[in-house]
Design a protein around this motif. Structure first.
Motif, PDB file in Angstrom:
ATOM      1  N   THR A 152      39.285  -7.194  49.505  1.00 46.42           N
ATOM      2  CA  THR A 152      40.291  -6.441  50.260  1.00 46.42           C
ATOM      3  C   THR A 152      39.735  -5.096  50.681  1.00 46.42           C
ATOM      4  O   THR A 152      39.194  -4.352  49.855  1.00 46.42           O
ATOM      5  N   VAL A 153      39.860  -4.786  51.968  1.00 44.57           N
ATOM      6  CA  VAL A 153      39.444  -3.488  52.486  1.00 44.57           C
ATOM      7  C   VAL A 153      40.623  -2.855  53.223  1.00 44.57           C
ATOM      8  O   VAL A 153      41.526  -3.550  53.695  1.00 44.57           O
ATOM      9  N   LEU A 154      40.604  -1.532  53.311  1.00 45.92           N
ATOM     10  CA  LEU A 154      41.735  -0.783  53.845  1.00 45.92           C
ATOM     11  C   LEU A 154      41.211   0.368  54.701  1.00 45.92           C
ATOM     12  O   LEU A 154      40.244   1.029  54.332  1.00 45.92           O
ATOM     13  N   VAL A 155      41.867   0.610  55.835  1.00 46.84           N
ATOM     14  CA  VAL A 155      41.575   1.762  56.668  1.00 46.84           C
ATOM     15  C   VAL A 155      42.855   2.585  56.792  1.00 46.84           C
ATOM     16  O   VAL A 155      43.900   2.055  57.180  1.00 46.84           O
ATOM     17  N   VAL A 156      42.782   3.876  56.452  1.00 48.83           N
ATOM     18  CA  VAL A 156      43.952   4.753  56.451  1.00 48.83           C
ATOM     19  C   VAL A 156      43.670   5.979  57.315  1.00 48.83           C
ATOM     20  O   VAL A 156      42.623   6.622  57.160  1.00 48.83           O
ATOM     21  N   GLN A 157      44.614   6.306  58.234  1.00 42.90           N
ATOM     22  CA  GLN A 157      44.481   7.516  59.041  1.00 42.90           C
ATOM     23  C   GLN A 157      44.549   8.749  58.135  1.00 42.90           C
ATOM     24  O   GLN A 157      45.233   8.746  57.110  1.00 42.90           O
ATOM     25  N   LYS A 158      43.875   9.810  58.504  1.00 40.48           N
ATOM     26  CA  LYS A 158      43.662  10.919  57.579  1.00 40.48           C
ATOM     27  C   LYS A 158      44.900  11.789  57.331  1.00 40.48           C
ATOM     28  O   LYS A 158      45.009  12.436  56.296  1.00 40.48           O
ATOM     29  N   ASP A 159      45.842  11.837  58.300  1.00 37.43           N
ATOM     30  CA  ASP A 159      47.008  12.720  58.138  1.00 37.43           C
ATOM     31  C   ASP A 159      48.308  11.936  58.082  1.00 37.43           C
ATOM     32  O   ASP A 159      48.470  10.920  58.755  1.00 37.43           O
ATOM     33  N   GLU A 160      49.257  12.453  57.330  1.00 35.85           N
ATOM     34  CA  GLU A 160      50.556  11.805  57.197  1.00 35.85           C
ATOM     35  C   GLU A 160      51.478  12.211  58.347  1.00 35.85           C
ATOM     36  O   GLU A 160      51.291  13.239  59.000  1.00 35.85           O
ATOM     37  N   GLN A 161      52.500  11.368  58.557  1.00 34.03           N
ATOM     38  CA  GLN A 161      53.479  11.663  59.598  1.00 34.03           C
ATOM     39  C   GLN A 161      54.396  12.812  59.170  1.00 34.03           C
ATOM     40  O   GLN A 161      54.736  12.950  57.998  1.00 34.03           O
ATOM     41  N   SER A 162      54.793  13.624  60.153  1.00 32.60           N
ATOM     42  CA  SER A 162      55.746  14.710  59.885  1.00 32.60           C
ATOM     43  C   SER A 162      56.648  14.879  61.100  1.00 32.60           C
ATOM     44  O   SER A 162      56.175  14.963  62.235  1.00 32.60           O
ATOM     45  N   SER A 163      57.964  14.908  60.858  1.00 34.36           N
ATOM     46  CA  SER A 163      58.911  15.075  61.971  1.00 34.36           C
ATOM     47  C   SER A 163      59.321  16.515  62.179  1.00 34.36           C
ATOM     48  O   SER A 163      60.009  16.837  63.153  1.00 34.36           O
ATOM     49  N   THR A 164      58.915  17.411  61.267  1.00 38.69           N
ATOM     50  CA  THR A 164      59.260  18.829  61.390  1.00 38.69           C
ATOM     51  C   THR A 164      57.997  19.661  61.289  1.00 38.69           C
ATOM     52  O   THR A 164      57.119  19.355  60.480  1.00 38.69           O
ATOM     53  N   PRO A 165      57.894  20.772  62.040  1.00 37.90           N
ATOM     54  CA  PRO A 165      58.845  21.107  63.108  1.00 37.90           C
ATOM     55  C   PRO A 165      58.609  20.226  64.325  1.00 37.90           C
ATOM     56  O   PRO A 165      57.534  19.647  64.452  1.00 37.90           O
ATOM     57  N   PRO A 166      59.604  20.095  65.218  1.00 46.56           N
ATOM     58  CA  PRO A 166      59.398  19.266  66.419  1.00 46.56           C
ATOM     59  C   PRO A 166      58.229  19.836  67.226  1.00 46.56           C
ATOM     60  O   PRO A 166      57.990  21.045  67.190  1.00 46.56           O
ATOM     61  N   PRO A 167      57.500  18.997  68.001  1.00 49.17           N
ATOM     62  CA  PRO A 167      57.717  17.550  68.094  1.00 49.17           C
ATOM     63  C   PRO A 167      57.154  16.804  66.891  1.00 49.17           C
ATOM     64  O   PRO A 167      56.361  17.362  66.133  1.00 49.17           O
ATOM     65  N   ALA A 168      57.564  15.563  66.727  1.00 49.08           N
ATOM     66  CA  ALA A 168      57.092  14.762  65.599  1.00 49.08           C
ATOM     67  C   ALA A 168      55.582  14.549  65.684  1.00 49.08           C
ATOM     68  O   ALA A 168      55.029  14.383  66.765  1.00 49.08           O
TER      69      ALA A 168
END
Length: 635
Positions: free
Chosen positions: A603-619
């Motif tokens: 099993t291999v995995l690729v993960v984007q380096k930054d997490e999602q954030s909705s604040t402050p706008p824009p998302a």
């Protein structure tokens, strides 16, 4: 649904997406490169093919033709190209799938003037540069630039109008430091078995639609199989009178011409090999120069292999740095690797008769301390050795074809032992030109018009639950603590999007939850019979991922590649890249059993380096786009 396939190439297990993509490095001209090294780091089949050919294609040979495929195949951008007698250029994928559309491409203007071809083409700049040998006919066009993808003719030029002139040498391609691109090739006027006047040509092919001659060099005896090695700014080649010539290929200025018979103190005869060159520091050179290597013959039984010093800075031969080794009649271009010279010879005596040949391994330091010679199992060898160094120094494998009624191809190891030979197939006959190696395959042709692709393959298509091997969406930690996130299977369209490395279509996902990261997970299934073999042979696992990974507003572009080690995800590669496509490449070389679970999965995995954030706008949204992924397990 197209799904994962596992392919075992020689001793290499390749796990890739459903359609075999371009694997391995190019072999884009005669003996691979502009110095005709004949050496590649790619693997090639070292296990016995069991007298089976992985694929073969039969090409009709014109009535009265003098040989089906008498030029070495070349490999460029994941495709195999071969020139057939009668003036056709064919194209196949590495696994033998014929190209459609304009392929094969004819490069003769009169279908009644069909005969043999001897000028191995060269590929680069998106084109295959082909020279029509021209046997006893006046040519309208001699040099062609054929689009490597579409098969359309981008440009063609007339070189020489003499009906006696034939273009008989490989095409050498070189790109100058200023970006200008050139091809070089030679000619001769053949009358019976005697070669008369000829010329060497250099064309600027920077614009394939407007190829222009730069210079031509006249020779009283012409050039047969004598391809030019480009060393620094200098093109070096031989002729049928035993002369060696050095010319500045950019200006056409002749720098040095020597009579090899004078240098070596005996009649060297005809130089009908290409020149090869090495400046390996492990070899013994005078004045910090490199050496060129070539062969010759002065009868059907007598000939030698030669080394001669060459100063790449000045273009001059270093005449007092030389050796010769008697091996018998030879048209073989030597290959240098790790202090050794690999070269072939053939002996033909019609009165006895004798039809023999050998593959020689010579000590580069002096040429006289023969390390070994291996009598070819199937007769005379006029081809040049193709050498795979994939398995490490001291474990190279050498491939030669034989020019004999039952000729085929042989694989010989670095100790001089023939590992296998392929001669039993009825399609094998007089294989003159030699082989090309790429991505676990070895390719060669013969006078019957057959093009062969050999590899040790077992191939698997997954069915049932094993179809579920690619997953998308998001993970809440980087990396997650379990091997089952994310858990949404790719759609059929997404599977198809990553079946080949085409750089244009992607399987995509983006996160929709704050504090989550976009991620793609891939599960590679290893066959039960092969799993213990990989683990017990001190294997390694390597992973390559191509795609895009980015944060829609601000943040970091890039991703991390992981592999599951049985208890946690282990990082293999990490890159903060732009929004353009990039690659993550990494591997493990110990405790391989930890990375293969009880079901034979990796099993291999690729993960984007930054997490999602909705604040402050824009998302700020985290994105992953996969173009292509593969895993290679090697013992």
């Amino acid at each position: 649904m197209n799904k994962l396939k596992i392919l075992m190439v020689c001793l290499t297990l390749l796990l890739v997406a459903a359609v075999l993509p371009a694997l391995g490095s190019d072999w884009p001209q005669f003996q691979k490169d502009k110095v005709h090294s004949g050496v590649t780091g790619d693997s090639a089949p070292i296990a016995d093919p069991n007298s089976t050919i992985s694929w073969q294609h039969d090409h009709p040979v014109p009535s009265g033709g003098m040989g089906g495929i008498d030029e070495s195949p070349i490999v460029y951008n994941g495709s195999v190209y071969a020139v057939i007698a009668g003036g056709n250029l064919t194209k196949y994928s590495l696994d033998g799938t014929a190209a459609g559309g304009n392929w094969p491409v004819s490069f003769v203007t009169n279908p009644d003037d069909l005969d043999f071809q001897l000028a191995t083409p060269a590929a680069s700049n998106g084109h295959i540069f082909v020279v029509d040998t021209g046997y006893n006919r006046s040519l309208d066009y001699d040099l062609y630039a054929i689009d490597a993808t579409t098969g359309s003719v981008s440009g063609r030029v007339h070189v020489n109008n003499s009906t006696g002139i034939q273009f008989l040498t490989p095409v050498t391609y070189v790109e100058a430091s200023n970006g200008s691109k050139y091809v070089l090739f030679g000619s001769g006027n053949m009358s019976g078995w005697t070669m008369h006047e000829g010329e060497y040509y250099c064309y600027n092919v920077t614009d394939p639609a407007n190829m222009e001659i730069c210079w031509n060099y006249s020779s009283p005896t012409g050039h047969y199989w004598a391809g030019a090695a480009v060393i620094g700014d200098y093109a070096v080649f031989g002729d049928d009178a035993g002369n060696l010539v050095s010319i500045n290929y950019k200006t056409g200025a002749t720098v040095n011409v020597i009579d090899a018979s004078t240098v070596y103190g005996f009649d060297v005869g005809k130089i009908r090999s290409s020149v090869t060159y090495s400046d390996d520091e492990t070899a013994i050179f005078n004045n910090e120069t490199g050496r060129i290597y070539f062969t010759s013959f002065n009868s059907t039984v007598n000939g030698s292999c030669y080394a001669l010093g060459f100063n790449a800075s000045t273009g001059s031969f270093v005449e007092d740095d030389n050796w010769s080794s008697y091996i018998g009649c030879s048209t073989s271009t030597p290959a240098y690797y790790n202090g050794r010279i690999y070269v072939c010879n053939y002996t033909i005596d019609y009165s006895i008769p004798i039809y023999e040949g050998n593959l020689w391994c010579l000590n580069e330091s002096n040429g006289h301390d023969d390390i070994w010679s291996n009598p070819a199992s199937v007769g005379p060898v006029q081809s040049s050795p193709a050498v795979s160094t994939f398995y490490g120094p001291g474990n190279e494998y050498i491939y030669v074809t034989t020019n004999y009624p039952t000729g085929g191809i042989s694989c010989v190891d670095s100790d001089g032992t023939e590992v296998w030979n392929e001669t039993s197939s009825g399609s094998n006959l007089y294989s003159l030109a030699g082989a090309a190696i790429s991505g676990g395959w070895v390719f060669y042709g013969n006078d019957n018009g057959y093009l062969h692709g050999l590899a040790n393959y077992t191939r698997y298509d997954f069915n049932g639950s094993t179809d579920m091997w690619a997953y998308k969406y998001q993970v809440d930690t980087k990396p997650p603590s379990t091997a089952t996130d994310p858990a949404i299977e790719f759609s059929s369209a997404e599977y198809n999007a990553i079946k080949t490395d085409d750089d244009t279509t992607y399987a995509s996902s983006q996160t929709t939850t704050d504090s989550y990261y976009a991620a793609h997970r891939f599960v590679f299934k290893i066959d039960d019979n092969e799993e213990p073999w990989i683990i017990s042979n001190n294997g390694s696992i390597n992973v390559t991922w191509n795609g895009k990974a980015y944060y829609s507003v601000g943040g970091t572009n890039g991703a991390t590649l992981y592999i599951w080690n049985g208890t946690a995800y282990e990082s293999l590669d990490d890159d903060a890249n732009g929004v353009n496509e990039f690659s993550l490449i990494g591997g493990v070389t110990s405790n391989i059993g930890n990375y293969i679970d009880g079901s034979g999965n990796v099993t291999v995995l690729v993960v984007q380096k930054d997490e999602q954030s909705s604040t402050p706008p824009p998302a700020k949204v985290s994105h992953i786009k996969t173009d292509y992924v593969k895993l290679v397990a090697t013992p």
